[in-house]
Design a protein around this motif. Structure first.
Motif, PDB file in Angstrom:
ATOM      1  N   VAL A 100       0.858  -1.186   0.000  1.00  0.00           N
ATOM      2  CA  VAL A 100       0.000   0.000   0.000  1.00  0.00           C
ATOM      3  C   VAL A 100       0.890   1.230   0.000  1.00  0.00           C
ATOM      4  O   VAL A 100       1.785   1.357   0.844  1.00  0.00           O
ATOM      5  CB  VAL A 100      -0.921   0.017   1.233  1.00  0.00           C
ATOM      6  CG1 VAL A 100      -1.854   1.229   1.191  1.00  0.00           C
ATOM      7  CG2 VAL A 100      -1.726  -1.271   1.323  1.00  0.00           C
ATOM      8  N   MET A 101       0.669   2.133  -0.953  1.00  0.00           N
ATOM      9  CA  MET A 101       1.455   3.365  -1.026  1.00  0.00           C
ATOM     10  C   MET A 101       0.533   4.557  -0.804  1.00  0.00           C
ATOM     11  O   MET A 101      -0.487   4.703  -1.479  1.00  0.00           O
ATOM     12  CB  MET A 101       2.150   3.500  -2.379  1.00  0.00           C
ATOM     13  CG  MET A 101       3.103   4.692  -2.449  1.00  0.00           C
ATOM     14  SD  MET A 101       3.832   4.919  -4.087  1.00  0.00           S
ATOM     15  CE  MET A 101       2.424   5.580  -4.991  1.00  0.00           C
ATOM     16  N   LEU A 102       0.893   5.388   0.153  1.00  0.00           N
ATOM     17  CA  LEU A 102       0.100   6.561   0.508  1.00  0.00           C
ATOM     18  C   LEU A 102       0.845   7.834   0.142  1.00  0.00           C
ATOM     19  O   LEU A 102       2.011   8.002   0.498  1.00  0.00           O
ATOM     20  CB  LEU A 102      -0.177   6.584   2.014  1.00  0.00           C
ATOM     21  CG  LEU A 102      -0.754   5.308   2.648  1.00  0.00           C
ATOM     22  CD1 LEU A 102      -0.857   5.490   4.155  1.00  0.00           C
ATOM     23  CD2 LEU A 102      -2.098   4.952   2.047  1.00  0.00           C
ATOM     24  N   LYS A 103       0.190   8.743  -0.588  1.00  0.00           N
ATOM     25  CA  LYS A 103       0.729  10.083  -0.799  1.00  0.00           C
ATOM     26  C   LYS A 103      -0.013  11.003   0.161  1.00  0.00           C
ATOM     27  O   LYS A 103      -1.244  11.048   0.170  1.00  0.00           O
ATOM     28  CB  LYS A 103       0.503  10.537  -2.244  1.00  0.00           C
ATOM     29  CG  LYS A 103       0.906  11.999  -2.507  1.00  0.00           C
ATOM     30  CD  LYS A 103       2.397  12.214  -2.335  1.00  0.00           C
ATOM     31  CE  LYS A 103       2.774  13.680  -2.511  1.00  0.00           C
ATOM     32  NZ  LYS A 103       2.630  14.155  -3.885  1.00  0.00           N
ATOM     33  N   THR A 104       0.743  11.697   0.993  1.00  0.00           N
ATOM     34  CA  THR A 104       0.138  12.525   2.038  1.00  0.00           C
ATOM     35  C   THR A 104       0.368  14.008   1.766  1.00  0.00           C
ATOM     36  O   THR A 104       1.153  14.376   0.890  1.00  0.00           O
ATOM     37  CB  THR A 104       0.736  12.178   3.414  1.00  0.00           C
ATOM     38  OG1 THR A 104       2.056  12.743   3.505  1.00  0.00           O
ATOM     39  CG2 THR A 104       0.808  10.668   3.622  1.00  0.00           C
ATOM     40  N   ASN A 105      -0.279  14.844   2.565  1.00  0.00           N
ATOM     41  CA  ASN A 105      -0.100  16.293   2.432  1.00  0.00           C
ATOM     42  C   ASN A 105       0.960  16.824   3.386  1.00  0.00           C
ATOM     43  O   ASN A 105       1.144  18.031   3.478  1.00  0.00           O
ATOM     44  CB  ASN A 105      -1.424  17.008   2.702  1.00  0.00           C
ATOM     45  CG  ASN A 105      -1.843  16.917   4.168  1.00  0.00           C
ATOM     46  OD1 ASN A 105      -1.563  15.927   4.835  1.00  0.00           O
ATOM     47  ND2 ASN A 105      -2.507  17.944   4.661  1.00  0.00           N
ATOM     48  N   ARG A 106       1.639  15.931   4.096  1.00  0.00           N
ATOM     49  CA  ARG A 106       2.623  16.349   5.093  1.00  0.00           C
ATOM     50  C   ARG A 106       3.995  15.777   4.774  1.00  0.00           C
ATOM     51  O   ARG A 106       4.114  14.644   4.313  1.00  0.00           O
ATOM     52  CB  ARG A 106       2.192  15.863   6.485  1.00  0.00           C
ATOM     53  CG  ARG A 106       0.889  16.460   7.012  1.00  0.00           C
ATOM     54  CD  ARG A 106       1.134  17.715   7.805  1.00  0.00           C
ATOM     55  NE  ARG A 106       1.979  17.433   8.966  1.00  0.00           N
ATOM     56  CZ  ARG A 106       1.505  16.984  10.127  1.00  0.00           C
ATOM     57  NH1 ARG A 106       0.219  16.769  10.283  1.00  0.00           N
ATOM     58  NH2 ARG A 106       2.329  16.769  11.130  1.00  0.00           N
ATOM     59  N   GLN A 107       5.042  16.565   5.044  1.00  0.00           N
ATOM     60  CA  GLN A 107       6.409  16.082   4.884  1.00  0.00           C
ATOM     61  C   GLN A 107       6.924  15.453   6.175  1.00  0.00           C
ATOM     62  O   GLN A 107       7.711  14.522   6.152  1.00  0.00           O
ATOM     63  CB  GLN A 107       7.334  17.232   4.478  1.00  0.00           C
ATOM     64  CG  GLN A 107       7.106  17.743   3.053  1.00  0.00           C
ATOM     65  CD  GLN A 107       7.722  16.828   2.010  1.00  0.00           C
ATOM     66  OE1 GLN A 107       8.165  15.726   2.314  1.00  0.00           O
ATOM     67  NE2 GLN A 107       7.736  17.273   0.762  1.00  0.00           N
TER      68      GLN A 107
END
Length: 219
Positions: free
Chosen positions: A170-177
């Motif tokens: 599962v790969m998640l792209k988030t809005n946080r670094q």
């Protein structure tokens, strides 16, 4: 996102066009295929390799023999259907048609990549987290709840089954670094983290730079 929204401005070929013109257009638009259209109807997908086999490139394309499949996607088909056809037929260009088989234009590989980049929030700033789970343990609601509890928004979620292990990546792209809190929560819930692409917390970055400075001064 549907097929008709991805149509490019690449011109189609006509039976009266020569092999030389077809090769010139393919070279200009960096494609190995172009559709041939007659009276607004999609006739064939002309291949670069077939044209290269012609002895005289100045003869019209109508003198060539065309057989086999004529891949095309319906105008209201989903982006994923276009991707499947690109993969199945190893395409650089995919004709888009109506129910009445009227030719509307083509989707190029570059258009498709651009669409997927937008679809997966590639240009948006944020970190990426990937982990493995057993397929039976995959629960998007729980993953979203964990992200929300850490004040993280999921911009995109992609999954991939690994035939060798039987597990799901599962790969998640988030809005946080800064993702230390999110990672700690995932690990607490027994998610096996495979990789992370994110910036280090500011205090850790300052400490690392301080240590490097001290080491330099001590040389």
């Amino acid at each position: 996102m549907i097929a008709r929204e991805l149509i490019s401005s690449v011109p189609a070929l006509h039976p009266s066009d020569t092999g030389a013109k077809a090769l010139r257009l393919m070279n200009e638009y960096h494609l190995t295929q172009l559709p041939m259209v007659v009276d607004s109807k999609y006739l064939a997908l002309v291949e670069e390799d077939d044209i290269m086999d012609i002895e005289d490139l100045d003869v019209p394309l109508e003198s060539m023999e065309y057989g086999g499949s004529r891949p095309a996607v319906m105008e209201y088909a989903h982006l994923f259907e276009a991707l499947k056809l690109f993969y199945d037929f190893k395409l650089s260009a995919l004709p888009v048609v109506t129910k009445e088989s009227e030719y509307l234009g083509i989707i190029t590989k570059d258009n498709l990549v651009t669409a997927f980049a937008a679809f997966n929030a590639v240009k948006e700033p944020g970190g990426i987290v990937a982990f493995e789970v057993e397929p039976r343990d995959f629960a998007l609601s729980e993953i979203a709840r964990i992200a929300e509890s850490n004040d993280v928004t999921l911009l995109s979620v992609n999954t991939l089954s690994n035939p060798a292990t039987g597990k799901m990546e599962v790969m998640l792209k988030t809005n946080r670094q800064e993702l230390q809190g999110l990672l700690a929560t995932f690990e607490r819930f027994n998610y096996v983290i495979k990789y992370v692409f994110a910036e280090e917390p500011e205090e850790e970055l300052l400490k690392k730079n301080y240590d490097l400075l001290m080491n330099y001064i001590g040389m």
